[in-house]
Design an enzyme around this catalytic site. Structure first.
Site, PDB file in Angstrom:
ATOM      1  N   ALA B  72       0.828  -1.206   0.000  1.00  0.00           N
ATOM      2  CA  ALA B  72       0.000   0.000   0.000  1.00  0.00           C
ATOM      3  C   ALA B  72       0.861   1.255   0.000  1.00  0.00           C
ATOM      4  O   ALA B  72       0.444   2.300  -0.513  1.00  0.00           O
ATOM      5  CB  ALA B  72      -0.938  -0.005   1.200  1.00  0.00           C
ATOM      6  N   THR B  73       2.058   1.176   0.562  1.00  0.00           N
ATOM      7  CA  THR B  73       2.957   2.333   0.505  1.00  0.00           C
ATOM      8  C   THR B  73       3.221   2.706  -0.951  1.00  0.00           C
ATOM      9  O   THR B  73       3.201   3.888  -1.314  1.00  0.00           O
ATOM     10  CB  THR B  73       4.272   2.031   1.256  1.00  0.00           C
ATOM     11  OG1 THR B  73       3.993   2.011   2.667  1.00  0.00           O
ATOM     12  CG2 THR B  73       5.334   3.078   0.969  1.00  0.00           C
ATOM     13  N   GLN B 182      -6.570  -0.286   6.438  1.00  0.00           N
ATOM     14  CA  GLN B 182      -7.110  -0.779   7.703  1.00  0.00           C
ATOM     15  C   GLN B 182      -8.602  -1.099   7.608  1.00  0.00           C
ATOM     16  O   GLN B 182      -9.206  -1.513   8.599  1.00  0.00           O
ATOM     17  CB  GLN B 182      -6.850   0.239   8.822  1.00  0.00           C
ATOM     18  CG  GLN B 182      -5.380   0.479   9.116  1.00  0.00           C
ATOM     19  CD  GLN B 182      -4.680  -0.741   9.737  1.00  0.00           C
ATOM     20  OE1 GLN B 182      -5.314  -1.647  10.263  1.00  0.00           O
ATOM     21  NE2 GLN B 182      -3.350  -0.751   9.659  1.00  0.00           N
ATOM     22  N   SER B 202      -3.425  -3.559   1.117  1.00  0.00           N
ATOM     23  CA  SER B 202      -2.195  -4.319   1.320  1.00  0.00           C
ATOM     24  C   SER B 202      -2.533  -5.715   1.835  1.00  0.00           C
ATOM     25  O   SER B 202      -3.245  -5.851   2.832  1.00  0.00           O
ATOM     26  CB  SER B 202      -1.328  -3.584   2.343  1.00  0.00           C
ATOM     27  OG  SER B 202      -0.090  -4.220   2.460  1.00  0.00           O
ATOM     28  N   ALA B 203      -2.025  -6.734   1.161  1.00  0.00           N
ATOM     29  CA  ALA B 203      -2.404  -8.121   1.472  1.00  0.00           C
ATOM     30  C   ALA B 203      -2.070  -8.517   2.907  1.00  0.00           C
ATOM     31  O   ALA B 203      -2.828  -9.241   3.554  1.00  0.00           O
ATOM     32  CB  ALA B 203      -1.717  -9.083   0.495  1.00  0.00           C
ATOM     33  N   HIS B 204      -0.932  -8.034   3.419  1.00  0.00           N
ATOM     34  CA  HIS B 204      -0.474  -8.546   4.712  1.00  0.00           C
ATOM     35  C   HIS B 204      -1.304  -8.004   5.881  1.00  0.00           C
ATOM     36  O   HIS B 204      -1.095  -8.417   7.024  1.00  0.00           O
ATOM     37  CB  HIS B 204       1.021  -8.284   4.922  1.00  0.00           C
ATOM     38  CG  HIS B 204       1.366  -6.893   5.313  1.00  0.00           C
ATOM     39  ND1 HIS B 204       1.538  -6.505   6.625  1.00  0.00           N
ATOM     40  CD2 HIS B 204       1.583  -5.785   4.579  1.00  0.00           C
ATOM     41  CE1 HIS B 204       1.841  -5.233   6.667  1.00  0.00           C
ATOM     42  NE2 HIS B 204       1.885  -4.762   5.444  1.00  0.00           N
ATOM     43  N   THR B 240       8.144  -7.762 -13.214  1.00  0.00           N
ATOM     44  CA  THR B 240       7.673  -9.144 -13.350  1.00  0.00           C
ATOM     45  C   THR B 240       6.617  -9.444 -12.293  1.00  0.00           C
ATOM     46  O   THR B 240       6.794  -9.117 -11.121  1.00  0.00           O
ATOM     47  CB  THR B 240       8.865 -10.116 -13.210  1.00  0.00           C
ATOM     48  OG1 THR B 240       9.772  -9.874 -14.286  1.00  0.00           O
ATOM     49  CG2 THR B 240       8.419 -11.565 -13.251  1.00  0.00           C
ATOM     50  N   CYS B 327       4.966   1.408  11.925  1.00  0.00           N
ATOM     51  CA  CYS B 327       5.937   2.104  11.094  1.00  0.00           C
ATOM     52  C   CYS B 327       6.759   3.086  11.900  1.00  0.00           C
ATOM     53  O   CYS B 327       7.824   3.494  11.492  1.00  0.00           O
ATOM     54  CB  CYS B 327       5.229   2.847   9.981  1.00  0.00           C
ATOM     55  SG  CYS B 327       4.328   1.709   8.956  1.00  0.00           S
TER      56      CYS B 327
END
Lengths: 388, 388
Positions: B72-73, B182, B202-204, B240, B327
């Site tokens: 996401a960053t 979030q 963001s997946a994580h 890729t 962060c």
């Protein structure tokens, strides 16, 4: 069915040892390394090991930075755009020099920078597909902010005179970046011996995972961030650390370096065996002298055989090859590198790239020689453009 | 030893089902999806499935784009910098509006854009930690290029009035981006119902892997690339494809959506149970009304207990929590969100964030309540700043 993977310049199999070292970082040690608790800190030893493996792999010094990115495309974009902001928009330079056979991550970025007023020189390559060092020297002016020349070409495997170009840039006080994607893991890359300012690399080209790469920065010199944010990587590249990816890339770098001699002896021997056999087919030629190429790569033209038709025949027999850069392989234009080295348009449509790895076996090469020769005979028989 | 992970707003465990679906794409199906041969094309069905899961998860339409990024960053940087190039440097706008509690990927990027001459308005939040829609309306001018307001806050869990803000931006003909990191996977995110132009995820943060995220783009509208290169993702984001990461993120999105009801009932119940118990401790308070928060999050202040000391006690007992954004968690400054909602400086140093997930169990919550209460007693006893 027999399957032979000879497209290692596009991407590589993840070394099973690399996969093993990554595995615990998905469902067990899943913490954010920036967190203060044990779920975070338990990732640190593996991250430290990985960073050490990267530093050792490139022979970087403690004064240098190696910043993990998501791929070499990001690393390449980062350097070019940071130099634009730091030296051109907020400086007195206006000029960047690249070769005309750079990867699209460099080439397209420069095309875009031109729309912002940057002057870009696209240096021609010689018959061996490389930019000669004196050519770089001739085009540097006092307005030149950056030279970016690849270490080895993705399509031909041609190795560029990076040490000499780095020396010239140093003398002229111009920043020098090299896209090292096709060099790292295939030939010795030593940033003490070859003094580049910046070097991009990508894990998935040396049997690491996709989605992680890096940028080497000499003497940790300043460079505006491409990804601003939460102060990861010392504030140089933000975004939650891809722990599994970093750990995998570190080991992949170590394993690739350990295998450099094997690569340059055994992989080279297999490549040469394949090349010798295929060059026995009449009216074929291979671009770039053999001793000036990475040991795993050959780009062969076969008169009268359309590259895509050849790919198709090889694929039916389970052999993976390419007509050039995987990044552009869905488009059927003439191969730009072949055009650049002066091949005529017909030849530029007949190029097949075969790229080996340390996982390639002798049986696979023997099988490929057999299939390739039969395919050429078949395709030439049905081709209107070839008459012996 | 008991270990309890209550830092799910920092990152999450990869769902074992997600790991299973990723696994074959390292050492078996390792081809480059852009390659023409079977090693490339055999990755396509899984990639198509994953992209469909992402579209379905956000209820995106076929006219929209969802572009995979590295996190996401990257998505956040991409939107802000593209708007800078497209609408400010090469347009007649000069103004961006964000909230003062945005994630550093937005906040720091805006600070950097200010050095390039962009005017940035940092909107204040109310006592519930949100920006009110009418505040956004008041600050939009005819020079405003973009409004970027998070869907939910990482520290408090506060849910912003995104539907109303999106409506205002639409009326005013101003682009609207939301950092949905979030929100996705915790509350319903439906881009047909809430008409944002851009949404980062963001997946994580929803039990997918680290190193992969995305940007939703309404009606596939134009946006200069952040990563130029080989024309991947329809030319919008080069590099890729991270096949394993994309496949994992797709399933993670589907699983998170399937679990949305569980999240909003069971995870909420556990969070409320924890919160009720901790609020029995004298002189504590939780930021943001409970019904205005994501169901998994609480940010609690405990008078007289330094946040870092509390983290340390919890960590010794195997409980992972946070003093705020991961962060910034290595820096010991006052919590900026608490400062923004008007807490005094002492309270801003006493915030502990507890964030649950669908993997959190009732036993873990009971254990945490017990440990937490004892830690507060111990730390208040040795604290000079607390007198009952």
């Amino acid at each position: 069915m027999t399957r032979v993977y000879l497209d290692n310049n596009a991407t590589t199999i993840v070394d099973p040892k690399v996969y093993d070292v990554m595995s615990p970082f998905f469902c067990q040690m899943y913490g954010n390394p920036n967190s203060l608790h044990s779920f975070g800190s338990e990732t640190h030893p593996a991250l430290r090991t990985a960073m050490n493996q990267l530093y050792k792999g490139l022979n970087a010094s403690d004064d240098d930075d190696i910043i993990v990115t998501s791929c070499a495309t990001e690393s390449n974009n980062w350097v070019l755009k940071a130099v634009y902001f730091d030296k051109i928009l907020n400086g007195d330079k206006n000029h960047i020099i690249i070769s005309e056979v750079e990867h699209p991550a460099i080439y397209s970025t420069c095309k875009w920078l031109e729309t912002l007023g940057v002057k870009v020189t696209y240096l021609p390559v010689n018959h061996d597909g490389i930019v000669e060092a004196h050519t770089v020297k001739d085009f540097i002016t006092d307005k030149t902010a950056l030279v970016s020349i690849m270490w080895a070409n993705n399509e031909t495997g041609a190795i560029f005179p990076i040490k000499e170009i780095a020396q010239i840039c140093k003398e002229k006080n111009v920043l020098f970046h090299t896209d090292g994607v096709q060099a790292v893991g295939k030939i010795k890359v030593d940033v003490q011996d070859v003094e580049v300012d910046f070097l991009s690399f990508s894990a998935h080209k040396f049997h690491g995972p996709k989605g992680v790469g890096g940028l080497y920065i000499k003497n940790s010199q300043e460079l505006s961030a491409l990804l601003h944010g939460g102060e990861h990587m010392g504030g140089r590249r933000s975004g939650t650390l891809n722990v599994a990816g970093i750990v995998g890339m570190g080991l992949a770098m170590e394993l690739a370096n350990d295998a450099i001699e094997y690569e340059n002896k055994e992989v080279r021997r297999l490549r040469d065996k394949l090349e010798d056999a295929l060059l026995q087919i009449p009216k074929t030629f291979v671009v770039t002298s053999r001793d000036k190429r990475t040991p795993n790569t050959m780009l062969i033209s076969i008169k009268g055989v359309e590259g895509e038709a050849m790919l198709w025949d090889l694929n039916k027999a389970g052999i993976a090859a390419s007509t050039g850069s995987a990044c552009a392989s869905e488009d059927l234009e003439a191969n730009p590198v072949l055009m650049a080295v002066g091949a005529d348009k017909e030849l530029a449509h007949t190029a097949i790239r075969l790229s080996l790895s340390r996982f390639t076996t002798e049986d696979e090469i023997d099988y490929t020689i057999d299939v390739f020769k039969k395919a050429v005979i078949r395709l030439r028989e049905i081709s209107g453009s070839y008459a012996e």
